[in-house]
Design a protein around this motif. Structure first.
Motif, PDB file in Angstrom:
ATOM      1  N   VAL A  79      32.747  42.620  14.168  1.00  0.00           N
ATOM      2  CA  VAL A  79      31.906  41.788  13.951  1.00  0.00           C
ATOM      3  C   VAL A  79      32.374  40.714  12.810  1.00  0.00           C
ATOM      4  CG1 VAL A  79      30.022  43.321  14.710  1.00  0.00           C
ATOM      5  CG2 VAL A  79      30.790  43.444  12.376  1.00  0.00           C
ATOM      6  N   ASN A  80      31.462  39.696  12.648  1.00  0.00           N
ATOM      7  CA  ASN A  80      31.662  38.855  11.607  1.00  0.00           C
ATOM      8  C   ASN A  80      31.422  39.851  10.200  1.00  0.00           C
ATOM      9  OD1 ASN A  80      30.869  37.292   9.287  1.00  0.00           O
ATOM     10  ND2 ASN A  80      30.927  35.406  10.818  1.00  0.00           N
ATOM     11  N   PRO A  81      32.279  39.923   9.109  1.00  0.00           N
ATOM     12  CA  PRO A  81      32.150  40.852   8.164  1.00  0.00           C
ATOM     13  C   PRO A  81      31.440  40.418   6.894  1.00  0.00           C
ATOM     14  CG  PRO A  81      34.221  39.866   8.010  1.00  0.00           C
ATOM     15  CD  PRO A  81      33.804  39.185   9.210  1.00  0.00           C
ATOM     16  N   PHE A  82      30.708  39.023   6.909  1.00  0.00           N
ATOM     17  CA  PHE A  82      30.236  38.655   5.806  1.00  0.00           C
ATOM     18  C   PHE A  82      28.926  38.821   5.474  1.00  0.00           C
ATOM     19  CE2 PHE A  82      34.040  36.077   6.725  1.00  0.00           C
ATOM     20  CZ  PHE A  82      34.759  36.254   5.429  1.00  0.00           C
ATOM     21  N   GLY A  83      28.637  39.835   4.721  1.00  0.00           N
ATOM     22  CA  GLY A  83      27.077  40.388   4.641  1.00  0.00           C
ATOM     23  C   GLY A  83      26.819  40.157   2.950  1.00  0.00           C
ATOM     24  N   PHE A 109      28.146  33.238   4.797  1.00  0.00           N
ATOM     25  CA  PHE A 109      27.515  34.586   5.041  1.00  0.00           C
ATOM     26  C   PHE A 109      26.642  34.868   6.605  1.00  0.00           C
ATOM     27  CE2 PHE A 109      28.228  35.029   0.655  1.00  0.00           C
ATOM     28  CZ  PHE A 109      28.719  36.323   0.392  1.00  0.00           C
ATOM     29  N   HIS A 110      26.866  36.066   7.293  1.00  0.00           N
ATOM     30  CA  HIS A 110      26.264  35.986   8.492  1.00  0.00           C
ATOM     31  C   HIS A 110      25.205  37.122   8.521  1.00  0.00           C
ATOM     32  CE1 HIS A 110      26.420  35.504  12.867  1.00  0.00           C
ATOM     33  NE2 HIS A 110      26.448  36.972  12.997  1.00  0.00           N
ATOM     34  N   TRP A 111      25.079  37.868   7.551  1.00  0.00           N
ATOM     35  CA  TRP A 111      24.088  38.933   7.566  1.00  0.00           C
ATOM     36  C   TRP A 111      23.523  39.080   6.227  1.00  0.00           C
ATOM     37  CZ3 TRP A 111      24.411  42.829  11.458  1.00  0.00           C
ATOM     38  CH2 TRP A 111      25.797  42.477  12.494  1.00  0.00           C
ATOM     39  N   LEU A 427      38.347  29.664   6.350  1.00  0.00           N
ATOM     40  CA  LEU A 427      39.071  31.009   7.065  1.00  0.00           C
ATOM     41  C   LEU A 427      38.951  30.626   8.557  1.00  0.00           C
ATOM     42  CD1 LEU A 427      39.745  33.784   6.699  1.00  0.00           C
ATOM     43  CD2 LEU A 427      37.363  34.290   7.413  1.00  0.00           C
ATOM     44  N   ALA A 428      40.151  31.141   9.129  1.00  0.00           N
ATOM     45  CA  ALA A 428      40.359  31.225  10.511  1.00  0.00           C
ATOM     46  C   ALA A 428      40.351  32.619  11.141  1.00  0.00           C
ATOM     47  CB  ALA A 428      41.752  30.780  10.719  1.00  0.00           C
ATOM     48  N   PRO A 429      39.278  33.237  11.723  1.00  0.00           N
ATOM     49  CA  PRO A 429      39.232  34.329  12.061  1.00  0.00           C
ATOM     50  C   PRO A 429      40.388  34.791  13.028  1.00  0.00           C
ATOM     51  CG  PRO A 429      37.139  33.256  12.798  1.00  0.00           C
ATOM     52  CD  PRO A 429      38.029  32.033  12.176  1.00  0.00           C
ATOM     53  N   THR A 430      40.755  36.041  12.647  1.00  0.00           N
ATOM     54  CA  THR A 430      42.080  36.514  13.200  1.00  0.00           C
ATOM     55  C   THR A 430      42.095  37.940  13.481  1.00  0.00           C
ATOM     56  OG1 THR A 430      43.347  35.116  11.676  1.00  0.00           O
ATOM     57  CG2 THR A 430      44.530  36.984  12.472  1.00  0.00           C
ATOM     58  N   ASP A 439      34.447  41.608  22.709  1.00  0.00           N
ATOM     59  CA  ASP A 439      33.663  40.874  22.073  1.00  0.00           C
ATOM     60  C   ASP A 439      33.697  40.656  20.558  1.00  0.00           C
ATOM     61  OD1 ASP A 439      33.251  43.594  21.136  1.00  0.00           O
ATOM     62  OD2 ASP A 439      30.974  43.655  21.245  1.00  0.00           O
ATOM     63  N   HIS A 440      35.139  40.761  20.038  1.00  0.00           N
ATOM     64  CA  HIS A 440      35.449  40.591  18.503  1.00  0.00           C
ATOM     65  C   HIS A 440      35.118  39.133  18.080  1.00  0.00           C
ATOM     66  CE1 HIS A 440      37.878  40.389  15.059  1.00  0.00           C
ATOM     67  NE2 HIS A 440      37.961  41.624  15.003  1.00  0.00           N
ATOM     68  N   TRP A 441      34.652  39.072  16.857  1.00  0.00           N
ATOM     69  CA  TRP A 441      34.194  37.691  16.509  1.00  0.00           C
ATOM     70  C   TRP A 441      35.386  36.701  16.403  1.00  0.00           C
ATOM     71  CZ3 TRP A 441      34.341  35.105  11.455  1.00  0.00           C
ATOM     72  CH2 TRP A 441      35.410  35.729  10.532  1.00  0.00           C
TER      73      TRP A 441
END
Length: 569
Positions: A79-83, A109-111, A427-430, A439-441
């Motif tokens: 999941v998107n890790p930014f909370g 942030f996503h959470w 950031l480039a998700p990797t 379903d990885h972000w």
């Protein structure tokens, strides 16, 4: 000189092998190197602590190391890790709640982790959801409805923390602490059911309690892992009864080495011991996500020393080891609170309260590095929640914990806010080394894809391209990339780093798409050409690392050589 050189070489081999940092250049921030390899291994910025830390790292090979299985598919990890933690219920003015979420969103942030305190919802008695503490009377749900609506408006997922029983739930009221569990767990279950029923379809993630292993989060009484497990299981069943699709997060374990369960200030139970006793009491059936708090109070986020009686940012690795040992490797760890403390040298704050003191600039760098390390090295980790966004006022300026904040009460941003906003915007998700679900972000699906639920699939689902030309784009960093396709036969075109595509056939068996001898970053695109193109999982490998046996063998040979040279003198 030869003896000294050989001895130092052996120690260097042990230290660098124990470090096991990603084979990347030393982290930089603002264009300036920050400590080089010794910081990357120890999280220390001063020379003497770095040398001591490197020596301690060398002893890692002398005792058993945590077992972290990277090949097990983990739910709720990609999941998107930014909370971030917020205290919106304490903001009286509605515009401040909205301004908070605007800034949270702008920082990437996503959470949001937001408490729904029992004592603030079912205030005056069983089944009473009216707030009569001030006039005019109003529904106790009113501000929480507003918070949930705002979160949806700003496309933020809510982690609803359920805790803090009202005094009426205990015969001893608050005389045993405001956080003590209720006398009757059925009352707790009814409160949980009421919250989840109200927000079904709007909130999916619920955390049951906070830091049950320390005083005074379990009240002014000894902490009780078996008692907490009963509370957790009661809450779990009532959540699932209200919303079968809800995800249940265990109460965040506080990192502590104490073996004194209390009561009394500074007491608690070691988080590793507490967790094992939870498992022994049957907790594995009562949560979907395990939660811990992970602060940086003694060193930076790159500290890789594995010493169970020391607390550093690597501590979740021990937690994961316990999960693996108890057959729970398929569940993730989410970090409920993460930060370092930028407490100032203020005479109003007692010296013993200035724990974990860093500068605001260090706090900004450490937060970025903490997120990066979690993504690069812990494929079993999910959301990492920064502690915390802001307080409603500055009334707590004389308390050390106030200085974990990201912005001031008047919304003035601190360096860590600007650092996180810059980091997330670029950031480039990797996909980093580990096993990652469809379903990885970091996976960007373009065109016609659908999710197919299939009990035979890895973790019960896969993505299927429904028309030729459907494309999947992503970046990965590792030595190799393997696609675990879903059922059926098909063909895809694979393009790496913009080069000419090549065709690969899918027949339900693993397909190695890329293989290198060193860890590198690559941009990949997969395009459906013909047949049934289904994506179930990706496996990214890291560079080969020597086993403990090989390390000890090499060290033994080196020490033997030193002894032989000494005998020749």
């Amino acid at each position: 000189m030869r003896k000294l050189t050989l001895t130092l070489a052996v120690l260097a081999l042990l230290t660098l092998t124990a470090c096991q940092a990603p084979p990347l250049p030393p982290p930089t921030w603002g264009g300036e190197e920050r400590g080089g390899m010794m910081f990357t291994c120890t999280g220390e910025e001063d020379l003497l602590p770095q040398v001591r830390g490197m020596a301690q790292l060398a002893t890692n090979v002398l005792h058993p190391q945590p077992r972290t299985t990277s090949g097990v598919p983990v739910a709720h990890a990609g999941v998107n890790p930014f909370g971030i933690n917020v205290f919106l219920e304490q903001e009286v003015e509605e515009w401040k709640r909205e301004r908070s979420l605007q800034m949270v969103t702008d920082a990437g942030f996503h959470w949001i982790r937001q408490e729904f305190p029992w004592e603030d919802i079912e205030i005056h008695g069983k089944g009473d959801f009216e707030d009569r503490r001030n006039e005019p009377y109003r529904s106790a749900w009113e501000k929480y409805d507003h918070i949930v609506d705002l979160a949806e408006q700003y496309d933020l997922n809510v982690i609803a923390r359920l805790s803090n029983p009202p005094a009426w739930t205990r015969a001893l009221t608050d005389t045993i602490g405001t956080h003590a569990p209720p006398d009757d767990l059925a009352d707790w279950g009814d409160y949980v059911y009421a919250v989840v029923s109200r927000y079904r379809g709007h909130v999916r993630y619920y955390q049951l309690w906070n830091e049950p292993n320390i005083y005074a989060e379990w009240g002014e009484q000894p902490v009780d892992p078996e008692g907490y497990t009963q509370l957790l299981c009661e809450g779990y069943h009532r959540v699932k009864e209200a919303d079968p699709d809800a995800v249940i997060i265990s109460g965040a374990l506080a990192p502590t080495v104490s073996l004194h369960p209390g009561p009394g200030p500074g007491t608690g139970l070691n988080d590793l011991v507490f967790l094992q006793r939870m498992y022994d009491a049957g907790a594995a059936d009562c949560f979907d996500v395990l939660s811990v708090n992970d602060y940086m109070l003694w060193s930076g986020p790159t500290d890789r020393r594995m010493r169970p009686l020391n607390i550093n940012f690597s501590r979740p690795v021990y937690i994961h080891d316990i999960m693996v040992a108890n057959g729970d490797a398929a569940k993730p760890i989410w970090i409920s609170e993460m930060n370092s403390n930028a407490v100032p040298n203020d005479p109003d704050i007692q010296d013993w309260l200035r724990y974990g003191q860093v500068t605001p600039e260090q706090q900004a760098r450490y937060a970025v590095l903490a997120y990066q390390r979690a993504m690069e090295e812990w494929p079993w980790a999910g959301v990492v929640n920064f502690w915390f966004f802001k307080r409603p006022s500055d009334a707590e300026r004389n308390q050390s914990w106030y200085y974990f904040r990201m912005v001031e009460p008047d919304f003035t941003p601190l360096p860590v806010y600007d650092a996180m906003r810059e980091y997330t915007s670029s950031l480039a998700p990797t996909l980093y080394p580990g096993t990652h679900q469809e379903d990885h972000w970091a996976l960007d699906y373009e065109g016609a894809w659908e999710t197919v639920h299939d009990a035979a699939a890895i973790r019960g689902a896969y993505r299927l391209a429904t028309t030729p030309g459907a494309t999947l784009r992503f970046a990965f960093e590792g030595t190799s990339l393997t696609l675990m396709p879903g059922p059926g036969a098909g063909e895809v075109e694979v393009s790496v780093d913009g080069n000419a595509p090549r065709r690969a056939s899918l027949d339900g068996r693993p397909v190695r798409l890329i293989r290198n001898w060193r860890q590198e970053r690559h941009e990949v695109s997969l395009t459906a050409v013909a047949g049934k193109v289904a994506v179930d999982e990706f496996v990214v490998r890291r560079p080969w690392q020597p086993s403990l046996g090989l390390i000890l063998s090499v060290a033994g040979l080196g020490l033997t050589a030193v002894w032989f040279l000494m005998r020749q003198r």
